[in-house]
Enzyme design. Structure first.
Site, short mmCIF file in Angstrom:
data_model
loop_
_atom_site.label_atom_id
_atom_site.label_comp_id
_atom_site.label_asym_id
_atom_site.label_seq_id
_atom_site.Cartn_x
_atom_site.Cartn_y
_atom_site.Cartn_z
N GLU A 186 0.75 -1.19 0.09
CA GLU A 186 -0.04 0.11 -0.03
C GLU A 186 0.95 1.32 -0.06
O GLU A 186 0.64 2.23 -0.79
CB GLU A 186 -1.01 0.01 1.25
CG GLU A 186 -1.87 1.32 1.35
CD GLU A 186 -2.90 1.17 2.33
OE1 GLU A 186 -3.48 2.14 2.57
OE2 GLU A 186 -2.62 0.33 3.69
N HIS B 279 -9.03 -5.13 12.68
CA HIS B 279 -9.49 -5.38 11.45
C HIS B 279 -10.76 -5.68 11.42
O HIS B 279 -11.05 -6.97 11.60
CB HIS B 279 -8.56 -6.15 10.49
CG HIS B 279 -8.72 -6.07 8.95
ND1 HIS B 279 -9.80 -5.47 8.47
CD2 HIS B 279 -8.15 -6.73 7.89
CE1 HIS B 279 -9.86 -5.47 7.19
NE2 HIS B 279 -8.98 -6.27 6.91
#
Length: 468
Positions: free
Chosen positions: A370, A395
């Protein structure tokens, strides 16, 4: 949710079973409410392609959530600003035999006033979280209770997705079949397990007859829903959309499945420091759960009803890596092109973006992929701050983008960025200001929020303060 900790799923993208081995100001409180119209004083770079038609401009008028920090948006963001970790041992079931025994488990959830007791006992938690978050978002938008009659319900829709669906109901149904036979399966097994039922039940309770479905793209789900909901408004198919994601997968089969993928941190001796994005010693993500929902309206509709305009959705994009079930592309092309397309859709120049709420799951490959993609898009990153909400709440899979979008909007409206906690030994290649371990004041001009999921699904959405 991309990038696992081993190569056990690399044998074949289509057959994972092929290889079985494999200072005082930092104590400032978050304002409890934003003004009806809030304009940024940040220096602006002209964006001639920015949407100007009030029928097509999409604004955020309400936010609702269920989280490890409770069901109130302001309290949630206050906890994030304080750098508090919501991660702890799992006690919903006996996790003693699992290699990972902790997560962002929600405790003391109360749906009183939002779901009647009979239904509350039957519903899967993913549905309960969806309904409560959706109704609280409507309250925040001044559309709670009888106020909902202010709008045309045929032009109001619901688009709340989930990555895993009604996993508890599904698991219980399978167990009933095995232990007691088919006649002991609850008649609610199918309705409460399928992924569209969150949107459906919320619409049924509220009488909303506009676009209604769910999207399931793993951990990219919520952003996909925001993007699709905004496009319904821009195409004139709806005036208002309830959009976001919900998830409740911290149950034995959910935990066991991700353990089998070797995706989770095993830092059982210190769960609160287990989620450590961009840290050299990260060892996997931490499971979380909850729901995050936005009320999205056309500017024209919001202004006609005198809605409390919180922020503006500028645009977004979705695409696919078309590479691997779980690993990100090594060249970062999918993510970088998704960011570029989202800014094009938003009518935003690269120079306008100065805050990124990153996907940043704490996986070995995913975090750096990312970062590399962001660097590929933004040649000058010196003015950009990035942070990781997952470092504190874990998450939340299909709900991650919803909860992170709320954190992003709160950053815009408060001028405070929450920290990325557990930054002990940073990766040298992450040469960004990651708001490490302590909140920072930052006037956000344009923010983007990233979400990526298994299957190579990428989704990026852009927000800013509302400027009339």
């Amino acid at each position: 949710m991309q990038a696992l900790q081993s190569t056990s799923l690399r044998a074949s993208p289509l057959n994972p079973l092929q290889n079985k081995s494999n200072s005082s100001r930092n104590n400032a409180k978050t304002p409890k409410r934003v003004s009806f119209i809030k304009a940024s004083t940040a220096p602006a770079v002209s964006a001639p392609k920015r949407e100007k038609d009030p029928k097509k401009r999409v604004v955020i008028t309400g936010m609702g959530l269920v989280s490890v920090f409770g069901n109130d948006v302001d309290s949630y963001y206050d906890k994030l600003l304080s750098g508090k970790s919501g991660i702890g041992p799992i006690d919903r079931f006996d996790a003693s035999k699992f290699p990972t025994r902790f997560g962002g488990q929600i405790r003391g959830f109360n749906s009183e006033g939002y779901i009647d007791g009979k239904n509350d006992r039957r519903l899967d938690d993913s549905l309960r979280y969806c309904i409560v978050a959706g109704k609280k978002a409507l309250e925040d938008a001044d559309l709670g209770g009888h106020d909902l009659s202010k709008i045309d319900k045929e032009r109001a829709g619901v688009l709340v997705g989930t990555g895993m669906g009604g996993l508890t109901v599904f698991s219980d149904g399978v167990q009933a079949l095995i232990e007691k036979g088919p006649r002991k399966i609850t008649p609610f097994f199918i309705p409460y397990a399928i992924t569209n039922m969150g949107s459906a039940l919320l619409a049924i309770e509220l009488g909303l007859m506009g676009p209604n479905y769910s999207i399931s793209t793993a951990c990219a789900t919520s952003n996909y829903c925001f993007y699709a909901a905004a496009n319904h408004i821009r195409r004139g198919e709806a005036d208002l959309m309830i959009a976001g994601g919900t998830e409740a997968a911290i149950i034995p089969i959910g935990l066991g499945g991700f353990v089998a993928c070797r995706a989770l941190s095993q830092r059982n001796d210190d769960p609160q420091t287990a989620s450590r994005p961009w840290d050299k010693d990260r060892d996997g993500f931490v499971m979380g759960e909850g729901a995050g929902v936005l009320i999205m309206e056309s500017l024209e509709h919001a202004m006609k009803r005198g809605a409390p305009i919180i922020a503006e959705y500028l645009g977004g994009a979705v695409n696919c890596d078309a590479y691997h079930m779980t690993d990100p592309r090594a060249d970062g092309l999918g993510v970088s092109s998704c960011i570029e397309r989202s800014l094009e859709d938003a009518g935003v120049s690269l120079e306008e973006v100065n805050y990124i709420n990153a996907h940043a799951t704490s996986t070995l490959a995913g975090d750096l992929a990312e970062i590399n993609a962001i660097k590929k898009v933004f040649k000058n990153t010196s003015g950009i701050k990035i942070n990781a909400t997952k470092s504190m709440i874990g998450h939340c899979l299909g709900a991650a983008g919803g909860l992170e979008a709320i954190a992003t909007v709160k950053a815009i409206t408060t001028g405070w960025l929450h920290p990325s906690i557990n930054q002990f030994n940073p990766e040298p290649s992450v040469d960004f200001d990651t708001v490490a371990n302590q909140k920072q004041q930052h006037e956000v001009n344009v923010a983007i929020s990233n979400s990526f999921g298994f299957g190579g699904h990428n989704s990026v959405v852009a927000f800013s303060a509302f400027k009339p």
